[in-house]
Design a protein around this motif. Structure first.
Motif, PDB file in Angstrom:
ATOM      1  N   TYR A  56      -9.440 -39.358  56.085  1.00 31.31           N
ATOM      2  CA  TYR A  56     -10.149 -40.098  57.150  1.00 31.31           C
ATOM      3  C   TYR A  56     -11.509 -39.449  57.445  1.00 31.31           C
ATOM      4  N   ARG A  72     -16.199 -46.809  58.171  1.00 35.34           N
ATOM      5  CA  ARG A  72     -14.805 -46.765  57.678  1.00 35.34           C
ATOM      6  C   ARG A  72     -13.903 -46.166  58.758  1.00 35.34           C
ATOM      7  N   ARG A  73     -13.342 -47.044  59.582  1.00 33.81           N
ATOM      8  CA  ARG A  73     -12.520 -46.563  60.698  1.00 33.81           C
ATOM      9  C   ARG A  73     -11.068 -47.004  60.589  1.00 33.81           C
ATOM     10  N   ARG A  74     -10.798 -47.936  59.695  1.00 31.73           N
ATOM     11  CA  ARG A  74      -9.450 -48.517  59.693  1.00 31.73           C
ATOM     12  C   ARG A  74      -8.491 -47.734  58.797  1.00 31.73           C
ATOM     13  N   LEU A  90      -4.691 -48.138  57.223  1.00 36.68           N
ATOM     14  CA  LEU A  90      -3.598 -49.089  56.976  1.00 36.68           C
ATOM     15  C   LEU A  90      -2.300 -48.318  56.754  1.00 36.68           C
ATOM     16  N   GLN A 102      -6.424 -42.172  66.078  1.00 35.90           N
ATOM     17  CA  GLN A 102      -6.791 -43.320  66.909  1.00 35.90           C
ATOM     18  C   GLN A 102      -7.244 -42.851  68.301  1.00 35.90           C
ATOM     19  N   ALA A 116     -10.201 -43.933  65.130  1.00 32.68           N
ATOM     20  CA  ALA A 116      -9.545 -44.733  64.082  1.00 32.68           C
ATOM     21  C   ALA A 116      -8.955 -46.014  64.669  1.00 32.68           C
ATOM     22  N   GLU A 117      -8.881 -47.018  63.812  1.00 33.86           N
ATOM     23  CA  GLU A 117      -8.218 -48.265  64.213  1.00 33.86           C
ATOM     24  C   GLU A 117      -7.032 -48.440  63.277  1.00 33.86           C
ATOM     25  N   LEU A 118      -5.828 -48.492  63.827  1.00 33.33           N
ATOM     26  CA  LEU A 118      -4.640 -48.577  62.975  1.00 33.33           C
ATOM     27  C   LEU A 118      -4.295 -50.034  62.679  1.00 33.33           C
ATOM     28  N   VAL A 119      -4.021 -50.299  61.418  1.00 34.63           N
ATOM     29  CA  VAL A 119      -3.647 -51.647  61.000  1.00 34.63           C
ATOM     30  C   VAL A 119      -2.262 -51.534  60.370  1.00 34.63           C
ATOM     31  N   THR A 164     -14.621 -51.294  55.513  1.00 39.93           N
ATOM     32  CA  THR A 164     -14.336 -50.645  56.806  1.00 39.93           C
ATOM     33  C   THR A 164     -13.003 -49.893  56.787  1.00 39.93           C
ATOM     34  N   ILE A 165     -12.357 -49.842  55.612  1.00 40.34           N
ATOM     35  CA  ILE A 165     -11.058 -49.157  55.525  1.00 40.34           C
ATOM     36  C   ILE A 165     -11.277 -47.713  55.065  1.00 40.34           C
TER      37      ILE A 165
END
Ligand SMILES: Cc1ncc(COP(=O)(O)O)c(C=O)c1O
Length: 402
Positions: A81, A91-93, A95, A112, A117-120, A145-146
């Motif tokens: 990350y 690149r914040r996502r 998965l 997060q 971070a953005e969690l998917v 963005t991943i």
């Protein structure tokens, strides 16, 4: 002596490891030291690195020794990350499926909370297997963005084996680094399934842990592909390509490598043995009132479930009280992950598979290992139906009181 059915939490140290430790612990030097004893330790580490790499289908230069699976997962998820964001702040996502072990899940949640971070969440089906079509759709949505994708090779609670090669390929096509937690999968592969092999998986990073296969607690590794960059979590002496500083545990590393080699050599025979024993346990609970098998059914899809894992929920029972009754009868079992055992909270794995809290409550996991005997299994198979009935009665009585 109790009969032990919690090998997924940890398994007894194998004689091979004891032999190596007994030889090395009293004499070993720091492998970074320049004197003769240091150089001897360095040679031992180099040879162990080659052995371990061969056992997991990696190049020796890809092996980063860590203190275990938790550290390896932290290093992979945080390291990827931070590195990816430093190259491109968009690149914040991250998965990940909701069934990940806490070593991955809590690390991602920490990113997060503290690092933007953005969690998917990648969906899993009712058996706890990643839905690759859904993953493909997620990867197609603004892949730039991943930061990374992560998915465990096999789940520690319900034993579901993931389509790792397919996940690796999808991530590679999208240009997204992929980490896989192979802590339960390595050495526990179902009979006939593809063995854990880093190169074949297409993963950028892969975590393994010594104490799950009969090496001591406190040693593990992260495999990191040579073209993959990671920001280190630990700073210090610059060991392990500057990715993981800290004095190398020569004795632990050598024991880990020796056990890994032994496990891989005997893998097919042991998988067949454990499958047979596990299926006897499954037969003992199959059809009992209120009992549901969770995770893939090994009778229908033998390659989708770890050879040593049986997981059930018992309708109306409490997992903790079932565990306690089994304990009293001389059987060591678990409600799920060792890390959440004892905390009266429904398993996040079962919730991610779509169970209700009530359904998830009566969970019990039985995991077999190299010390498990036919007598152990026969004794548990004989005791289980009665204990399950008793735990359901206790659960119902408790419900009536509330
Ligand atoms: C799937 C999985 N990942 C990671 C870990 C953590 O490994 P360690 O105990 O070596 O830190 C475990 C341990 O239960 C596990 O089952």
């Amino acid at each position: 002596m109790s009969r032990y059915f919690d090998h997924a939490a940890t398994t007894a140290v194998k004689p091979t490891a004891v032999e190596v430790l007994t030889e090395l612990l009293p004499t070993v030097a720091n492998p970074s030291s320049l004197h003769g004893a240091g150089r001897k330790a360095r040679l031992a580490v180099d040879s162990a690195r080659e052995q371990l790499a061969a056992a997991v289908g990696a190049d020796p230069s890809e092996v980063i020794f860590t203190s275990g699976g938790t550290e390896a997962d932290n290093l992979a998820v945080k390291g990827l990350y931070w590195q990816r964001r430093s190259e491109n702040p968009a690149r914040r996502r991250v998965l990940l499926p909701g069934i990940e072990h806490h070593a991955v899940l809590d690390t991602a949640e920490w990113l997060q909370t503290h690092e933007g971070a953005e969690l998917v969440i990648i969906p899993v089906d009712a058996e706890g297997v990643v839905e690759t079509e859904a993953l493909a759709a997620l990867l197609a949505d603004e892949p730039e963005t991943i930061a990374l994708a992560t998915a465990m090779w096999a789940n520690n609670e319900v034993g579901s084996v993931q389509p790792v090669a397919e996940i690796g390929q999808l991530c590679a096509e999208a240009g997204v680094p992929f980490h896989t937690d192979a802590v339960q999968a390595f050495g526990g592969e179902p009979a006939g399934a593809a063995p854990v092999d880093f190169a074949e998986s297409g993963a950028s990073a892969m975590a393994i842990s010594g104490h799950k296969i009969g090496a001591p607690v406190g040693i593990g590794a992260l495999l990191v592909r040579r073209d993959v960059k990671l920001t280190p979590v630990l700073h210090g002496g610059g060991q392990e390509r500057d990715i993981r500083s800290g004095t190398l545990d020569t004795a632990g590393i050598c024991a880990f490598a020796a056990v890994a080699r032994e496990v891989v050599a005997g893998r097919a025979a042991e998988a067949a043995r454990l499958t047979g024993l596990r299926d006897q346990l499954l037969a003992a609970v199959d059809g009992l009132e209120g009992v549901t098998l969770r995770g893939p059914d090994p009778r229908l899809h033998p390659q989708r479930r770890l050879a040593n894992n049986l997981h059930i929920t018992v309708d109306g029972a409490e997992g903790d009280s079932l565990l306690f009754m089994l304990d009293m009868a001389g059987f060591d079992t678990a409600t799920g992950s060792a890390c959440t055992a004892g905390v009266p909270r429904p398993s996040h794995v079962l919730m991610a598979m779509g169970l209700s809290e009530a359904e998830a409550r009566g969970a019990q996991r039985f995991t077999l290992g190299w010390t498990t005997t036919e007598e152990d299994v026969a004794a548990l198979a004989a005791a289980l139906p009665g204990i399950i009935a008793q735990s359901r009665q206790a659960g119902l009585a408790a419900q009536r009181r509330t």
